[in-house]
Design a protein around this motif. Structure first.
Motif, PDB file in Angstrom:
ATOM      1  N   LYS A 227       0.831  -1.205   0.000  1.00 44.25           N
ATOM      2  CA  LYS A 227       0.000   0.000   0.000  1.00 44.25           C
ATOM      3  C   LYS A 227       0.867   1.256   0.000  1.00 44.25           C
ATOM      4  O   LYS A 227       0.580   2.237  -0.711  1.00 44.25           O
ATOM      5  CB  LYS A 227      -0.928  -0.007   1.216  1.00 44.25           C
ATOM      6  N   GLU A 228       1.936   1.244   0.790  1.00 40.00           N
ATOM      7  CA  GLU A 228       2.814   2.409   0.830  1.00 40.00           C
ATOM      8  C   GLU A 228       3.474   2.650  -0.523  1.00 40.00           C
ATOM      9  O   GLU A 228       3.633   3.811  -0.943  1.00 40.00           O
ATOM     10  CB  GLU A 228       3.888   2.201   1.897  1.00 40.00           C
ATOM     11  N   ARG A 229       3.805   1.627  -1.212  1.00 41.88           N
ATOM     12  CA  ARG A 229       4.415   1.797  -2.541  1.00 41.88           C
ATOM     13  C   ARG A 229       3.420   2.392  -3.534  1.00 41.88           C
ATOM     14  O   ARG A 229       3.764   3.287  -4.306  1.00 41.88           O
ATOM     15  CB  ARG A 229       4.927   0.446  -3.050  1.00 41.88           C
ATOM     16  N   VAL A 230       2.188   1.906  -3.495  1.00 36.56           N
ATOM     17  CA  VAL A 230       1.175   2.452  -4.399  1.00 36.56           C
ATOM     18  C   VAL A 230       0.884   3.916  -4.060  1.00 36.56           C
ATOM     19  O   VAL A 230       0.650   4.737  -4.955  1.00 36.56           O
ATOM     20  CB  VAL A 230      -0.110   1.604  -4.331  1.00 36.56           C
ATOM     21  N   ASP A 231       0.944   4.271  -2.785  1.00 34.49           N
ATOM     22  CA  ASP A 231       0.697   5.658  -2.375  1.00 34.49           C
ATOM     23  C   ASP A 231       1.820   6.598  -2.806  1.00 34.49           C
ATOM     24  O   ASP A 231       1.579   7.783  -3.071  1.00 34.49           O
ATOM     25  CB  ASP A 231       0.531   5.738  -0.857  1.00 34.49           C
ATOM     26  N   CYS A 232       3.039   6.112  -2.859  1.00 34.67           N
ATOM     27  CA  CYS A 232       4.186   6.987  -3.112  1.00 34.67           C
ATOM     28  C   CYS A 232       4.434   7.257  -4.596  1.00 34.67           C
ATOM     29  O   CYS A 232       4.938   8.342  -4.938  1.00 34.67           O
ATOM     30  CB  CYS A 232       5.459   6.371  -2.503  1.00 34.67           C
ATOM     31  N   TYR A 233       4.056   6.351  -5.452  1.00 33.89           N
ATOM     32  CA  TYR A 233       4.387   6.499  -6.875  1.00 33.89           C
ATOM     33  C   TYR A 233       3.139   6.939  -7.651  1.00 33.89           C
ATOM     34  O   TYR A 233       2.140   6.215  -7.703  1.00 33.89           O
ATOM     35  CB  TYR A 233       4.920   5.185  -7.441  1.00 33.89           C
ATOM     36  N   PRO A 234       3.209   8.113  -8.291  1.00 34.80           N
ATOM     37  CA  PRO A 234       2.022   8.626  -8.990  1.00 34.80           C
ATOM     38  C   PRO A 234       1.748   7.982 -10.345  1.00 34.80           C
ATOM     39  O   PRO A 234       0.656   8.166 -10.900  1.00 34.80           O
ATOM     40  CB  PRO A 234       2.352  10.114  -9.160  1.00 34.80           C
ATOM     41  N   ASP A 235       2.678   7.222 -10.872  1.00 38.93           N
ATOM     42  CA  ASP A 235       2.483   6.584 -12.174  1.00 38.93           C
ATOM     43  C   ASP A 235       2.455   5.071 -11.997  1.00 38.93           C
ATOM     44  O   ASP A 235       3.216   4.510 -11.201  1.00 38.93           O
ATOM     45  CB  ASP A 235       3.624   6.960 -13.141  1.00 38.93           C
ATOM     46  N   VAL A 236       1.574   4.431 -12.755  1.00 35.84           N
ATOM     47  CA  VAL A 236       1.452   2.990 -12.658  1.00 35.84           C
ATOM     48  C   VAL A 236       1.161   2.419 -14.042  1.00 35.84           C
ATOM     49  O   VAL A 236       0.458   3.037 -14.856  1.00 35.84           O
ATOM     50  CB  VAL A 236       0.328   2.582 -11.669  1.00 35.84           C
ATOM     51  N   ARG A 237       1.715   1.249 -14.287  1.00 41.41           N
ATOM     52  CA  ARG A 237       1.428   0.471 -15.495  1.00 41.41           C
ATOM     53  C   ARG A 237       1.204  -0.968 -15.058  1.00 41.41           C
ATOM     54  O   ARG A 237       2.022  -1.544 -14.336  1.00 41.41           O
ATOM     55  CB  ARG A 237       2.584   0.540 -16.500  1.00 41.41           C
ATOM     56  N   ILE A 238       0.093  -1.547 -15.509  1.00 41.20           N
ATOM     57  CA  ILE A 238      -0.251  -2.926 -15.175  1.00 41.20           C
ATOM     58  C   ILE A 238      -0.135  -3.737 -16.460  1.00 41.20           C
ATOM     59  O   ILE A 238      -0.899  -3.531 -17.418  1.00 41.20           O
ATOM     60  CB  ILE A 238      -1.657  -3.017 -14.565  1.00 41.20           C
ATOM     61  N   ILE A 239       0.827  -4.670 -16.480  1.00 43.15           N
ATOM     62  CA  ILE A 239       1.174  -5.395 -17.700  1.00 43.15           C
ATOM     63  C   ILE A 239       0.842  -6.870 -17.504  1.00 43.15           C
ATOM     64  O   ILE A 239       1.167  -7.468 -16.467  1.00 43.15           O
ATOM     65  CB  ILE A 239       2.676  -5.219 -18.023  1.00 43.15           C
ATOM     66  N   LEU A 240       0.210  -7.452 -18.504  1.00 37.02           N
ATOM     67  CA  LEU A 240      -0.149  -8.864 -18.469  1.00 37.02           C
ATOM     68  C   LEU A 240       1.065  -9.706 -18.867  1.00 37.02           C
ATOM     69  O   LEU A 240       1.674  -9.489 -19.919  1.00 37.02           O
ATOM     70  CB  LEU A 240      -1.318  -9.141 -19.408  1.00 37.02           C
ATOM     71  N   ARG A 241       1.381 -10.687 -18.030  1.00 35.19           N
ATOM     72  CA  ARG A 241       2.497 -11.596 -18.289  1.00 35.19           C
ATOM     73  C   ARG A 241       2.017 -13.035 -18.201  1.00 35.19           C
ATOM     74  O   ARG A 241       0.832 -13.309 -18.009  1.00 35.19           O
ATOM     75  CB  ARG A 241       3.634 -11.363 -17.269  1.00 35.19           C
ATOM     76  N   ARG A 242       2.962 -13.964 -18.349  1.00 33.76           N
ATOM     77  CA  ARG A 242       2.636 -15.375 -18.240  1.00 33.76           C
ATOM     78  C   ARG A 242       2.262 -15.708 -16.797  1.00 33.76           C
ATOM     79  O   ARG A 242       2.902 -15.248 -15.851  1.00 33.76           O
ATOM     80  CB  ARG A 242       3.832 -16.215 -18.690  1.00 33.76           C
ATOM     81  N   SER A 243       1.220 -16.530 -16.672  1.00 37.89           N
ATOM     82  CA  SER A 243       0.729 -16.880 -15.336  1.00 37.89           C
ATOM     83  C   SER A 243       1.748 -17.750 -14.614  1.00 37.89           C
ATOM     84  O   SER A 243       2.384 -18.633 -15.212  1.00 37.89           O
ATOM     85  CB  SER A 243      -0.606 -17.626 -15.454  1.00 37.89           C
ATOM     86  N   LYS A 244       1.856 -17.489 -13.308  1.00 36.64           N
ATOM     87  CA  LYS A 244       2.808 -18.213 -12.488  1.00 36.64           C
ATOM     88  C   LYS A 244       2.215 -18.421 -11.102  1.00 36.64           C
ATOM     89  O   LYS A 244       1.718 -17.482 -10.493  1.00 36.64           O
ATOM     90  CB  LYS A 244       4.124 -17.441 -12.404  1.00 36.64           C
ATOM     91  N   SER A 245       2.256 -19.647 -10.603  1.00 38.10           N
ATOM     92  CA  SER A 245       1.755 -19.938  -9.265  1.00 38.10           C
ATOM     93  C   SER A 245       2.809 -19.533  -8.253  1.00 38.10           C
ATOM     94  O   SER A 245       3.894 -20.124  -8.165  1.00 38.10           O
ATOM     95  CB  SER A 245       1.430 -21.438  -9.133  1.00 38.10           C
ATOM     96  N   MET A 246       2.444 -18.517  -7.459  1.00 40.17           N
ATOM     97  CA  MET A 246       3.389 -17.968  -6.501  1.00 40.17           C
ATOM     98  C   MET A 246       2.630 -17.163  -5.445  1.00 40.17           C
ATOM     99  O   MET A 246       1.409 -17.047  -5.496  1.00 40.17           O
ATOM    100  CB  MET A 246       4.405 -17.056  -7.207  1.00 40.17           C
TER     101      MET A 246
END
Length: 365
Positions: A227-246
């Motif tokens: 949450k703190e990371r999302v609050d601190c950075y004003p720019d975001v990019r959400i990129i679709l990658r290969r699925s991985k169980s983790m």
């Protein structure tokens, strides 16, 4: 009182016909039915109570009791109208005194007709008053709202779009004079327009954005560090990658994570919106599941909407080629251009869409 008078009349009438007491009491008893002058001419014919059989006396007595009840009811209904004017009282009594002897029903009907007319007039007056009441209330509410806005601007109500337009104008001023927002929050500026802008800024944070952010966080399993990371950075990019169980780097649960969340941008002050150049090129890449990716997108749009709106206002002022102009004139001119082109309305629609996404996300998840 009437019952005692009636009993006394019947008792005294057995003594003598020439007694003054009998004539006087019989007159008071029949005063509401017959004319006084007519009775004086023929007292023996109108009031023959001395030689009347017992059955007829009883019938007369019962009729008088019934009449007294009717008159008492009528007087109780018309007491308010009778108290308004003594002249009206005299006009109503004169026909009863000078008319010849008639049945009691006709006299009561005539009196009730007069009473009904007066009630209709009262109803008309009440209808007029009832029609005027909404207008009076509207005028009173308008005057009260003006006084409330003038003396207590932080308690006044206005449309959400009005708040948003004030915020845009405040950002345009701060884009030219970067000390404007800080002077608003520290209380240096006390003029009405400045107080209204400060009110709108608080309204955007406290009513629009912050409650929805808290709901998004309260219904998630996000770790505090994410949450703190999302609050601190004003720019975001959400990129679709290969699925991985983790383990999801947002909530810590085992998921099939197929999204990379790329966070970047400068840290800034949430009030003055002043950017911090320290580690301006820093980036964070986090692997998350589909639910956390969607929540991150909705949360980030609301969290950093105000800052991105201010950045857009800075770009608009920088692209303006007019120089050597007063700050007030420049702001008014740019604000008019943005409003005429529909830019302000478009950004307000974006804000509403972000808020709707947050509300719908809570309902679905």
């Amino acid at each position: 009182k009437r019952k005692r008078l009636n009993s006394s009349v019947l008792y005294d009438s057995d003594e003598s016909e020439d007694s003054d007491i009998v004539v006087r009491k019989v007159f008071a008893k029949r005063h509401c039915i017959i004319d006084e002058s007519f009775k004086e001419q023929s007292p023996d014919k109108n009031c023959p109570t001395q030689n009347v059989p017992t059955d007829r006396k009883r019938k007369v007595f019962e009729k008088l009791k019934e009449l007294s009840r009717q008159r008492a009811t009528w007087r109780s209904c018309t007491s308010e109208n009778c108290e308004d004017s003594n002249a009206e009282e005299e006009v109503e009594e004169e026909p009863l005194c000078h008319l010849p002897l008639t049945p009691t029903e006709s006299s009561e009907t005539d009196s009730m007709k007069d009473f009904i007319v007066e009630e209709d007039d009262d109803d008309n007056t009440e209808d007029v008053n009832s029609k005027n009441q909404p207008q009076q209330k509207e005028l009173l509410n308008t005057s009260n709202s003006k006084l409330l806005t003038y003396y207590f601007p932080h308690l006044s109500r206005c449309d959400h779009y009005v708040h948003f337009k004030r915020i845009v104008k405040a950002f345009l001023i701060n884009a030219i004079d970067d000390t404007f927002l800080s002077s608003l929050y520290d209380g240096t500026r006390q003029k009405m327009y400045a107080q209204n802008m400060l009110l709108s800024l608080h309204y955007l944070d406290d009513r629009f954005i912050q409650p929805r952010l808290e709901n998004l966080i309260s219904r998630s399993r996000w770790q505090d560090r994410y949450k703190e990371r999302v609050d601190c950075y004003p720019d975001v990019r959400i990129i679709l990658r290969r699925s991985k169980s983790m383990s999801c780097q947002a909530c810590g649960l085992n998921r099939y994570c197929k999204f990379n969340v790329l966070l970047s941008g400068k840290l800034y002050n949430s009030r003055t919106l002043e950017a911090d150049d320290f580690m301006s090129d820093d980036k964070q890449v986090l692997k998350v599941g589909i639910v956390c990716a969607d929540r991150t997108r909705v949360y980030h749009n609301l969290k950093h909407f105000k800052y991105k709106l201010y950045v857009d206002c800075i770009s608009i002022t920088e692209l303006d080629g007019v120089k050597d102009e007063a700050v007030k004139d420049t702001v008014e001119r740019l604000y008019s251009q943005l409003e005429d082109s529909g830019w302000i309305q478009k950004r307000y629609d974006d804000l509403e869409n972000y808020m709707n996404d947050a509300d719908n996300f809570q309902e679905e998840k």
